[in-house]
Enzyme design. Structure first.
Site, PDB file in Angstrom:
ATOM      1  N   ILE A 127       0.815  -1.214   0.000  1.00  0.00           N
ATOM      2  CA  ILE A 127       0.000   0.000   0.000  1.00  0.00           C
ATOM      3  C   ILE A 127       0.848   1.262   0.000  1.00  0.00           C
ATOM      4  O   ILE A 127       0.317   2.361   0.121  1.00  0.00           O
ATOM      5  CB  ILE A 127      -0.974   0.005   1.191  1.00  0.00           C
ATOM      6  CG1 ILE A 127      -0.221  -0.010   2.521  1.00  0.00           C
ATOM      7  CG2 ILE A 127      -1.936  -1.160   1.092  1.00  0.00           C
ATOM      8  CD1 ILE A 127      -1.128   0.112   3.747  1.00  0.00           C
ATOM      9  N   LYS A 157      15.774   4.025   3.781  1.00  0.00           N
ATOM     10  CA  LYS A 157      15.112   5.037   2.960  1.00  0.00           C
ATOM     11  C   LYS A 157      13.600   4.903   3.035  1.00  0.00           C
ATOM     12  O   LYS A 157      12.888   5.878   3.324  1.00  0.00           O
ATOM     13  CB  LYS A 157      15.578   4.912   1.515  1.00  0.00           C
ATOM     14  CG  LYS A 157      15.103   6.029   0.595  1.00  0.00           C
ATOM     15  CD  LYS A 157      15.745   5.905  -0.772  1.00  0.00           C
ATOM     16  CE  LYS A 157      15.423   7.099  -1.655  1.00  0.00           C
ATOM     17  NZ  LYS A 157      16.077   7.001  -2.984  1.00  0.00           N
ATOM     18  N   GLN A 207       8.231   6.136   5.684  1.00  0.00           N
ATOM     19  CA  GLN A 207       7.058   5.777   6.484  1.00  0.00           C
ATOM     20  C   GLN A 207       6.932   6.687   7.705  1.00  0.00           C
ATOM     21  O   GLN A 207       5.835   7.134   8.057  1.00  0.00           O
ATOM     22  CB  GLN A 207       7.159   4.325   6.947  1.00  0.00           C
ATOM     23  CG  GLN A 207       6.799   3.305   5.903  1.00  0.00           C
ATOM     24  CD  GLN A 207       6.441   1.977   6.550  1.00  0.00           C
ATOM     25  OE1 GLN A 207       5.389   1.828   7.135  1.00  0.00           O
ATOM     26  NE2 GLN A 207       7.342   1.018   6.428  1.00  0.00           N
ATOM     27  N   GLY A 211       7.252  -3.684  13.446  1.00  0.00           N
ATOM     28  CA  GLY A 211       6.555  -2.799  12.526  1.00  0.00           C
ATOM     29  C   GLY A 211       6.789  -1.322  12.771  1.00  0.00           C
ATOM     30  O   GLY A 211       7.041  -0.883  13.896  1.00  0.00           O
ATOM     31  N   GLU A 248       2.371   1.870  11.951  1.00  0.00           N
ATOM     32  CA  GLU A 248       1.425   2.483  12.891  1.00  0.00           C
ATOM     33  C   GLU A 248       2.109   3.460  13.840  1.00  0.00           C
ATOM     34  O   GLU A 248       1.611   4.567  14.077  1.00  0.00           O
ATOM     35  CB  GLU A 248       0.717   1.392  13.717  1.00  0.00           C
ATOM     36  CG  GLU A 248       0.276   0.171  12.942  1.00  0.00           C
ATOM     37  CD  GLU A 248      -0.775   0.451  11.884  1.00  0.00           C
ATOM     38  OE1 GLU A 248      -1.421   1.506  11.943  1.00  0.00           O
ATOM     39  OE2 GLU A 248      -0.950  -0.399  10.992  1.00  0.00           O
TER      40      GLU A 248
END
Length: 748
Positions: free
Chosen positions: A478, A641, A646, A710, A713
């Site tokens: 995504i 990168k 993100q 992760g 979030e």
């Protein structure tokens, strides 16, 4: 096998460019609405103009006579979807947890609910004809005002059915123990609905290749989940449904649910016998594909005079629809972040006559962190204490929610590294102390956390006769650069150049993988890539014969078209010879990787910290975020990168949450006033300051063999309170309702 042994001369950690970057910037990447199929036609949806009631009549004659129109589909003539079970009583609303059944009956549950689909030979003709469809209604009194109905919130059904549900009321220690503290405060916080507005509009092409065989090109985050859902809806074998989502033009969670427009397109394709393309308008993105729910929170928090927490009570009411329950983890960070003996949490949901919310980046945790991290800042001010010092005095060395040790936790390092970068020493305890001309300057910080989740996934690895390696898995991308990360992981595992490795994704015919959501893709699919590469080496080792017997896989290398040993002077075998030994075929393995019982033994989370410098104009109330520093304890960073991107994206989203975004409802009609990107504000370039990103970079091999955790979030969780806390430090004005607009600053 140790992580160190596997990645000696590693590509993991490099700032590698995206493997699909050239396709995207040249326009060669095909998104869901860009596939060209023979006989393709176009659909346009008609939405209801009331928020609750019944359709009493629907006139489609003018639309049916319009040029190029092939079909006008409503509840009166739609083929029945087998998976839409009939209700025992037509007057009852759908059962709890029942997604909206498009064109099922005459009931209206929210404003702009799809009531008709027009299919025509061109998009322009479909949209023109859609405007000709006229409906009459028997309206019923609707409820869309959250504040007016807040007291009607109820315990979620899942909590009523399962005493162990995290949505249940929970008390650790004394109930409402904060009330006994020498220093305490109580405050309410309000978080408005925020809408999903990625660059790519929600879109689908539905194609019945045969009466029992369906292919969809769909903007989704879960091709396997979508395959299962449509197979169930249409009573088909899963293998007879194919879902393609090779490229996704941004998503924040809205692609984790299957929405009415998708089923409408499939119905349209069934009726016309042609592939139907349906692309939502920007306005429909506000009403048909979910949003972050409006949430009210109340926190009571207390501490000793030297800053030791005595208790926290955190209550929340979140918005949902009248026909489907949506819940999220708003209270989780409160339960586990700080060492506090008495913690009480209470969660309720409020069903309104609106469409169903859905997870949005940092679902629940981002909303809950706004209240929790604001309350910590307020408490620090009452104690005349530095906000970092307050957090350090209540640092949790084990998870206070369950008593388990952390898999890893480097939050103290984040505090120190972030404070140095933002220049925290310049911050004054007394608000309003720093000023340049008419601009008041303030500093704030906020902490974020999200579960370091991992699931099961499969990957197919193929050494092809041309000497390249192909990897396939039914995950999606995504935006974070999934394909690039997987190529880097494979390059290290195979000791092979990255330009000889290809990773394919976004197709339900590939080996099983979960949705891209919950910050779990690299942990899950990356672990499967690693395992598949090791299995491929083992198979090559067997085909290589005695020369490679008794050699560990990590000692093998695939370079220069040969299988060899990393040690100089060892045996070498050409890939062509290995394929000959495999009956002249490509060499293939499919491997599944899944977690063990680690979660039963450890508490596993990623952590983030965000520091904001703001300037507030003393006369106009304008707020400018002039600097953001965001750090993450996210284990091994596969690509500095894309991981940095993100974090920057999450930080900008946090600016939107704090200062810009908020849906406004006209409760007279139950319809959003902010229904486009002119009236619903999001941060633009002028609103985005320099964002400095840093990582602890220490692996967590308990979560997965790669040591990753992760990022997606935690990049946004804690940003909004960092900004609002900085506004207080600049002005002495505490604003507890988002977004912080100039009028709120002036009137606070």
């Amino acid at each position: 096998m140790s992580n160190t042994a596997l990645f000696q001369d590693k590509v993991v950690g490099d700032r590698m460019n995206r493997v699909d970057g050239r396709l995207k910037v040249t326009g060669a990447a095909q998104y869901s609405a860009e596939y060209q199929l023979p006989g393709l036609v176009h659909g346009a949806l008609v939405g209801s103009t009331i928020a609750k009631g019944r359709i009493t009549g629907i006139d489609t004659k003018a639309a049916e006579r319009a040029p190029g129109v092939l079909a006008v589909i409503t509840h009166l003539n739609s083929p029945k979807v087998p998976g839409f079970a009939a209700k025992s009583n037509p007057d009852e609303p759908p059962a709890i947890g029942q997604p909206l059944r498009v064109f099922y009956d005459e009931r209206i549950y929210f404003n702009d609910q799809p009531i008709a689909l027009v299919v025509a030979d061109t998009l322009e003709r479909a949209r023109y004809a859609a405007r000709l469809v006229k409906a009459t209604y028997a309206p019923e009194e609707h409820r869309t005002n959250f504040e007016a109905n807040k007291e009607r919130g109820v315990l979620p059904t899942q909590a009523k059915r399962n005493p162990k549900s995290p949505q249940n009321d929970k008390d650790r220690g004394q109930k409402d123990g904060y009330q006994t503290a020498p220093v305490k405060l109580e405050a309410e916080y309000r978080h408005p609905s925020e809408m999903h507005n990625p660059m790519e509009l929600q879109s689908i092409i539905a194609h019945w290749e045969a009466p029992d065989r369906l292919t969809v090109y769909d903007k989704v985050q879960a091709v396997k989940g979508t395959q299962r859902a449509f197979a169930k809806d249409w009573n088909l074998p899963e293998d007879n449904v194919k879902v393609v989502a090779t490229f996704v033009g941004g998503a924040f969670g809205n692609g984790l649910h299957n929405w009415p427009h998708e089923t409408a397109a499939i119905i349209g394709a069934k009726v016309t016998g042609k592939p139907v393309k349906l692309v939502l308008t920007r306005e429909q993105m506000f009403t048909m594909v979910g949003y972050r729910p409006y949430t009210w929170q109340r926190i009571g928090i207390g501490a000793t005079r030297d800053g030791k927490l005595v208790g926290i009570t955190h209550e929340s009411v979140g918005q949902t629809s009248s026909y489907e329950e949506f819940t999220e983890s708003t209270l989780q960070q409160t339960r586990m972040m700080y060492a506090c003996p008495n913690v009480s949490t209470r969660y309720r949901i409020l069903g309104l006559d609106i469409s169903t919310p859905i997870w949005m980046r940092g679902p629940g945790e981002a909303t809950g962190a706004f209240a929790l991290e604001s309350a910590l800042d307020e408490l620090a001010h009452l104690l005349n204490m530095d906000p970092i010092e307050l957090r350090l005095r209540n640092y949790a060395d084990t998870d206070p929610d369950n008593g388990k040790p952390w898999s890893t936790k480097y939050l103290k390092e984040l505090y120190q590294m972030g404070a140095e970068r933002i220049g925290w020493s310049r911050r004054q305890l007394k608000p309003g102390s720093l000023r340049e001309g008419d601009w008041l300057i303030g500093y704030g910080m906020g902490v974020g956390t999200f579960g370091a989740n991992r699931g099961a996934a499969k990957v197919r690895a193929v050494l092809r006769q041309d000497g390249t390696v192909l990897l396939q898995s039914a995950t999606t991308d995504i935006g974070p650069g999934t394909g690039t990360a997987m190529v880097q992981i494979a390059a290290d595992a195979l000791d092979m150049p990255t330009d000889q490795i290809r990773f394919e994704l976004g197709n339900s015919t590939f080996p099983n993988a979960p949705s891209q959501g919950g910050s779990a893709t690299v942990n899950t699919v990356g672990s499967a890539v690693l395992a598949a590469c090791i299995d491929l080496k083992k198979k090559l080792q067997q085909l290589g014969g005695a020369s490679f017997a008794n050699v560990q896989p990590e000692q093998l290398t695939l370079t220069n078209g040969q299988l060899g040993l990393k040690a100089n002077g060892g045996p070498r075998t050409a890939f062509a010879d290995l394929c000959k030994a495999n009956n002249g075929q490509d060499i293939e393995v499919t491997t599944e990787a899944k977690p063990g019982n680690e979660r039963q033994q450890y508490s596993m989370y990623s952590f983030s910290i965000h520091f904001a410098e703001v300037r507030v104009h003393a006369l106009t109330g304008e707020v400018r975020v002039t600097r953001l520093v965001s750090g993450a304890d996210a284990g091994t960073i596969v690509n500095l990168k894309t991981a940095g991107s993100q974090m920057i994206g999450g930080a900008i989203g946090g600016i939107g949450m704090a200062l810009h975004e908020g849906a406004v409802m006209d409760d007279r009609f139950g319809r959003y006033v902010t229904k486009d990107l002119a009236d619903y504000h999001v941060p633009v370039h002028a609103d985005a300051p320099p964002v400095e990103v840093f990582f602890v970079g220490k692996p967590d091999t308990i979560v997965d063999p790669l040591g990753t955790k992760g990022i997606g979030e935690i990049a946004i969780i804690g940003v909004a309170p960092a900004i609002t806390n900085a506004i207080f430090n600049a002005t002495g004005k505490r604003i507890r309702e988002l977004p912080v607009t100039p009028d709120k600053v002036l009137l606070a």
